[in-house]
Design a protein around this motif. Structure first.
Motif, short mmCIF file in Angstrom:
data_model
loop_
_atom_site.label_atom_id
_atom_site.label_comp_id
_atom_site.label_asym_id
_atom_site.label_seq_id
_atom_site.Cartn_x
_atom_site.Cartn_y
_atom_site.Cartn_z
N GLU A 85 46.69 15.97 57.21
CA GLU A 85 46.32 16.38 55.84
C GLU A 85 46.11 15.16 54.95
O GLU A 85 45.16 15.12 54.14
N ARG A 86 46.95 14.14 55.05
CA ARG A 86 46.82 12.93 54.25
C ARG A 86 45.50 12.21 54.59
O ARG A 86 44.77 11.76 53.70
N LYS A 127 42.55 14.10 53.11
CA LYS A 127 42.41 13.88 51.67
C LYS A 127 41.77 12.52 51.38
O LYS A 127 40.99 12.37 50.45
N ARG A 128 42.14 11.52 52.16
CA ARG A 128 41.58 10.19 51.99
C ARG A 128 40.13 10.12 52.49
O ARG A 128 39.37 9.27 52.06
#
Length: 164
Positions: free
Chosen positions: A153-154, A157-158
């Motif tokens: 997920e991180r 997002k990036r």
């Protein structure tokens, strides 16, 4: 030989006994006949149980079917049941239930559901300890899965790929 009948010949075979004496030939033949009948019966029953002894090493269901066919052949005197049981005992049926049980257990572990105890297995005295160890494994596995999910997920997002 004075007790012989006057019309009897001078030389009689050895198996002819005098009146009132024990007929040894009849006793020996009787014992041999009883022994032969018992030996033939034992051989027949040993041959009759051959499919069951062959199927004893296989799965329980196959063994039970072969045993029932053997009993039907024994009591109905229908030899076709015995032949079918012999063929079934010679065929090695694949075991489908064990892999399916393992797959179901693995899916339950992945889902985090405690596996149900198998009714066919004997109760284990070390079950409480085994349950604690499996709970730790499930907790560690779910923690690792949560960590991987958060990394994905991180990265999403990036906008960067996971290993770059």
């Amino acid at each position: 030989m004075s007790d012989l009948h006057p019309a009897a010949p001078d030389h009689l075979p050895g198996f002819i006994t005098a009146p009132g004496d024990t007929d040894t030939l009849m006793v020996v033949v009787g014992i041999l006949l009883i022994g032969a009948v018992l030996m033939v019966g034992i051989f027949y029953l040993h041959l009759h149980t051959m499919p069951e002894r062959m199927a004893h090493k296989s799965q329980k269901l196959q063994f039970e079917i072969v045993a029932v066919l053997g009993l039907l052949a024994l009591f109905t005197h229908n030899h076709l049941f015995w032949v079918i049981g012999l063929f079934l005992a010679m065929i090695d049926l694949p075991d489908f239930s064990t892999p399916l049980r393992r797959i179901a257990g693995s899916v339950e572990k992945m889902a985090g559901v405690a596996p149900e105890p198998d009714a066919a297995e004997a109760p284990d005295h070390a079950a409480p300890r085994a349950a604690k160890i499996s709970d730790v494994v499930v907790v560690k596995t779910s923690a690792a899965v949560d960590e991987i999910k958060s990394k994905i997920e991180r990265d999403l997002k990036r906008g960067t790929p996971g290993n770059a």
